[in-house]
Design an enzyme around this catalytic site. Structure first.
Site, PDB file in Angstrom:
ATOM      1  N   GLY A   1      -4.445  -4.169   5.986  1.00  0.00           N
ATOM      2  CA  GLY A   1      -3.380  -3.930   7.002  1.00  0.00           C
ATOM      3  C   GLY A   1      -3.526  -2.456   7.697  1.00  0.00           C
ATOM      4  O   GLY A   1      -4.480  -1.640   7.189  1.00  0.00           O
TER       5      GLY A   1
ATOM      6  N   LYS B   1      -9.947  -7.112   7.926  1.00  0.00           N
ATOM      7  CA  LYS B   1      -8.953  -6.594   8.865  1.00  0.00           C
ATOM      8  C   LYS B   1      -9.379  -6.882  10.186  1.00  0.00           C
ATOM      9  O   LYS B   1     -10.577  -6.622  10.439  1.00  0.00           O
ATOM     10  CB  LYS B   1      -8.737  -5.074   8.933  1.00  0.00           C
ATOM     11  CG  LYS B   1      -8.214  -4.512   7.690  1.00  0.00           C
ATOM     12  CD  LYS B   1      -8.153  -2.989   7.794  1.00  0.00           C
ATOM     13  CE  LYS B   1      -7.833  -2.235   6.538  1.00  0.00           C
ATOM     14  NZ  LYS B   1      -7.531  -0.725   6.645  1.00  0.00           N
TER      15      LYS B   1
ATOM     16  N   LYS C   1      -0.859  -0.956  -4.406  1.00  0.00           N
ATOM     17  CA  LYS C   1      -2.173   0.096  -4.131  1.00  0.00           C
ATOM     18  C   LYS C   1      -1.603   1.231  -3.914  1.00  0.00           C
ATOM     19  O   LYS C   1      -0.780   1.510  -3.230  1.00  0.00           O
ATOM     20  CB  LYS C   1      -2.926  -0.844  -2.925  1.00  0.00           C
ATOM     21  CG  LYS C   1      -3.678   0.188  -2.130  1.00  0.00           C
ATOM     22  CD  LYS C   1      -4.394  -0.770  -1.023  1.00  0.00           C
ATOM     23  CE  LYS C   1      -4.826   0.151   0.254  1.00  0.00           C
ATOM     24  NZ  LYS C   1      -5.427  -0.600   1.508  1.00  0.00           N
TER      25      LYS C   1
ATOM     26  N   LYS D   1      -2.855   5.154  -2.879  1.00  0.00           N
ATOM     27  CA  LYS D   1      -4.061   6.020  -1.947  1.00  0.00           C
ATOM     28  C   LYS D   1      -4.147   7.117  -2.959  1.00  0.00           C
ATOM     29  O   LYS D   1      -3.247   7.806  -3.516  1.00  0.00           O
ATOM     30  CB  LYS D   1      -3.280   6.400  -0.790  1.00  0.00           C
ATOM     31  CG  LYS D   1      -2.962   5.457   0.229  1.00  0.00           C
ATOM     32  CD  LYS D   1      -4.330   4.891   0.716  1.00  0.00           C
ATOM     33  CE  LYS D   1      -4.168   3.797   2.045  1.00  0.00           C
ATOM     34  NZ  LYS D   1      -5.220   3.520   2.527  1.00  0.00           N
TER      35      LYS D   1
ATOM     36  N   GLU E   1     -10.950   0.856  -3.773  1.00  0.00           N
ATOM     37  CA  GLU E   1     -11.018   0.527  -2.042  1.00  0.00           C
ATOM     38  C   GLU E   1     -11.933   1.731  -1.340  1.00  0.00           C
ATOM     39  O   GLU E   1     -11.409   2.955  -1.668  1.00  0.00           O
ATOM     40  CB  GLU E   1     -10.059   0.109  -1.470  1.00  0.00           C
ATOM     41  CG  GLU E   1      -9.980  -0.131  -0.237  1.00  0.00           C
ATOM     42  CD  GLU E   1      -8.658  -0.771   0.579  1.00  0.00           C
ATOM     43  OE1 GLU E   1      -7.784  -0.895  -0.213  1.00  0.00           O
ATOM     44  OE2 GLU E   1      -8.487  -0.883   1.708  1.00  0.00           O
TER      45      GLU E   1
ATOM     46  N   ASP F   1     -14.056  -1.458   2.454  1.00  0.00           N
ATOM     47  CA  ASP F   1     -13.008  -1.633   3.609  1.00  0.00           C
ATOM     48  C   ASP F   1     -13.716  -1.158   5.191  1.00  0.00           C
ATOM     49  O   ASP F   1     -14.499  -1.811   5.769  1.00  0.00           O
ATOM     50  CB  ASP F   1     -11.415  -0.814   3.554  1.00  0.00           C
ATOM     51  CG  ASP F   1     -10.597  -0.989   4.670  1.00  0.00           C
ATOM     52  OD1 ASP F   1     -11.246  -1.207   5.897  1.00  0.00           O
ATOM     53  OD2 ASP F   1      -9.675  -0.041   4.555  1.00  0.00           O
TER      54      ASP F   1
ATOM     55  N   ASP G   1      -7.147   3.098  -3.236  1.00  0.00           N
ATOM     56  CA  ASP G   1      -7.778   3.259  -2.094  1.00  0.00           C
ATOM     57  C   ASP G   1      -7.963   4.813  -1.506  1.00  0.00           C
ATOM     58  O   ASP G   1      -7.081   5.529  -1.601  1.00  0.00           O
ATOM     59  CB  ASP G   1      -7.012   2.578  -0.899  1.00  0.00           C
ATOM     60  CG  ASP G   1      -8.003   2.249   0.509  1.00  0.00           C
ATOM     61  OD1 ASP G   1      -9.154   2.826   0.577  1.00  0.00           O
ATOM     62  OD2 ASP G   1      -7.236   1.909   1.191  1.00  0.00           O
TER      63      ASP G   1
ATOM     64  N   SER H   1       0.839  -1.040   0.115  1.00  0.00           N
ATOM     65  CA  SER H   1       0.118  -0.012   0.055  1.00  0.00           C
ATOM     66  C   SER H   1       0.823   1.113   0.244  1.00  0.00           C
ATOM     67  O   SER H   1       1.722   1.607   0.875  1.00  0.00           O
ATOM     68  CB  SER H   1      -0.708   0.051   1.210  1.00  0.00           C
ATOM     69  OG  SER H   1      -1.675   1.217   1.269  1.00  0.00           O
TER      70      SER H   1
HETATM   71  O1  OSB Z   1      -7.318   1.724   4.512  1.00  0.00           O
HETATM   72  O2  OSB Z   1      -6.274   0.276   4.120  1.00  0.00           O
HETATM   73  C1  OSB Z   1      -6.375   1.108   4.613  1.00  0.00           C
HETATM   74  C2  OSB Z   1      -3.241   1.800   7.118  1.00  0.00           C
HETATM   75  C3  OSB Z   1      -3.942   2.425   8.020  1.00  0.00           C
HETATM   76  C4  OSB Z   1      -5.144   2.536   8.036  1.00  0.00           C
HETATM   77  C5  OSB Z   1      -6.013   2.177   6.912  1.00  0.00           C
HETATM   78  C6  OSB Z   1      -5.523   1.820   5.861  1.00  0.00           C
HETATM   79  C7  OSB Z   1      -3.988   1.405   5.658  1.00  0.00           C
HETATM   80  C8  OSB Z   1      -3.310   1.017   4.808  1.00  0.00           C
HETATM   81  C9  OSB Z   1      -1.800   0.477   5.063  1.00  0.00           C
HETATM   82  O3  OSB Z   1      -3.561   1.160   3.688  1.00  0.00           O
HETATM   83  C10 OSB Z   1      -1.924  -1.029   4.984  1.00  0.00           C
HETATM   84  C11 OSB Z   1      -0.723  -1.753   5.387  1.00  0.00           C
HETATM   85  O4  OSB Z   1       0.241  -2.085   4.847  1.00  0.00           O
HETATM   86  O5  OSB Z   1      -0.661  -2.313   6.581  1.00  0.00           O
HETATM   87 MG    MG Z   2      -8.630   0.898   2.928  1.00  0.00          MG
END
Ligand code: OSB
Ligand code: MG
Length: 369
Positions: A290, A262, A161, A163, A213, A238, A188, A135
């Site tokens: 994650g 998660k 992925k 953001k 996402e 999510d 995302d 991510s």
């Molecule tokens: O939206 O998936 C998410 C991290 C913290 C809170 C929300 C998200 C995320 C990530 C990182 O996208 C995921 C990771 O590599 O742990």
């Molecule tokens: Mg997410």
């Protein structure tokens, strides 16, 4: 197994680089590490709650309060034959899913260790390695994003992925796709858009994305169904999925075609498995998200992601993507095929480094039966 003591630690760990999303920028990760001691085994879990109620409505202090005043007293000193026995004592507690998940994780690790089996085996996992992705946070510039993505591809990741946020979306995809036309790519938004943005979101269809996402409100299910009917790209939820009941509603309404699981967000491994199993039954693929966990939470994520309906690579990246110094060893690594090996030792299968844990602890409280 008799639950003898529980310890909570508020930890603060510095990330290797700032992680920016539509929710803000993070330089440190602050979580609660939960330790359960039972029958000579120490079980570890990570409560992925954050200091501020941005991703989730829970905060570090609400989770600490609920653990200390309700969840831990509910299980201290009891004799259990399964993790389920312990969970049933606290089943009356509503919400506070991250708090519950942290305790369930520690109990599950302790229980697996007393049985001499891996956490993956305890949860019903079937794989010895799992496909993983990475991510990538919002970057200061588009060229920097392309450089960072190139680095992760070189590290072995087969799925990227990125953001996105309003004003930081189409140009990023344009640049990444131009440079890497064939990679598995997903985005995302962390709830940064509304249905007013339908025209813009439809343009995402041009970039051959594996999924988008959580584009809309963090607790929405209905508007996502309206959006999905206008997009070719699969929507993956999510934030909106907190339980199997949310998953059923979202699938029935056509709000998503894929679900991100998660354990922290849904209240633990048991609820994660319910969602996993329901999705398997109705043909909806899931993947493991994650929360920038330390090695303790990551080990749990790896174990859960060995279940068969985790069909897409998870946001479970190598230790070095998050931390220079972690609190477990060995570190998690990704190989040149984008795969991560699943630990085989009992429980979470990695050793907690007491000195490191102590160094990153900012608050500690212990509870004894
Ligand atoms: O939206 O998936 C998410 C991290 C913290 C809170 C929300 C998200 C995320 C990530 C990182 O996208 C995921 C990771 O590599 O742990
Ligand atoms: Mg997410």
């Amino acid at each position: 197994m008799r639950i003898q003591s529980v310890e909570l630690r508020h930890t603060k760990m510095e990330l290797v680089s700032p992680f920016e999303t539509s929710l803000g920028v993070e330089l440190y990760e602050e979580h609660i590490i939960v330790r359960v001691d039972a029958d000579g085994a120490s079980g570890w879990g990570e409560c992925v709650v954050e200091p501020r109620p941005s991703y989730s409505s829970e905060t570090l202090d609400t989770a600490w309060h609920v653990l200390r005043d309700f969840l831990i007293p509910g299980i201290l000193g009891i004799e259990i034959r399964s993790v389920e026995d312990a969970l049933s004592r606290n089943a009356w507690v509503r919400g506070h899913r991250m708090a519950r998940a942290g305790l369930e994780a520690a109990l599950s690790d302790a229980f697996a260790k007393t049985q001499g089996i891996s956490l993956s085996a305890l949860l019903g996992g079937t794989r010895s390695q799992i496909p993983v992705g990475v991510s990538v946070g919002l970057q200061p510039s588009t060229s920097e994003l392309v450089r960072v993505v190139a680095g992760y591809l070189k590290d072995g990741y087969k799925r990227i992925k990125i953001k996105i946020a309003p004003g930081r979306d189409i140009p990023l995809l344009e640049a990444v796709r131009k440079e890497f036309p064939n990679i598995q790519l997903q985005v995302d938004a962390n709830s940064a858009y509304t249905l007013k943005d339908v025209e813009l979101l439809r343009r995402l269809d041009e970039y051959d994305l594996q999924l988008i996402e959580q584009p809309l409100e963090y607790d929405d299910i209905y508007d996502h169904s309206v959006l999905q009917s206008k997009l070719k790209t699969p929507i993956c939820l999510d934030e909106s999925i907190r339980s199997v009941s949310d998953a059923k509603a979202a699938i029935a309404l056509g709000s998503c075609k894929i679900i991100n699981i998660k354990p922290g967000r849904v209240g633990g491994y048991t609820e994660s498995k319910r969602i996993h199993d329901y999705c398997a039954e109705v043909g909806i693929p899931v993947w493991h998200g994650g929360m920038d966990e330390s090695g303790i939470g990551r080990a749990g994520n790896v174990a859960l992601a060995t279940l068969p309906n985790f069909k897409l690579p998870g946001d479970i990246s190598a230790t070095k993507r998050y931390y220079k110094q972690d609190i477990v060893e060995p570190s998690f690594e990704v190989d040149s095929d984008g795969m991560m090996a699943v630990p085989t030792k009992p429980g979470i299968g990695v050793d907690v480094l007491q000195g490191r844990l102590e160094k990153f602890t900012v608050r500690r409280e212990a509870f004894r039966a």
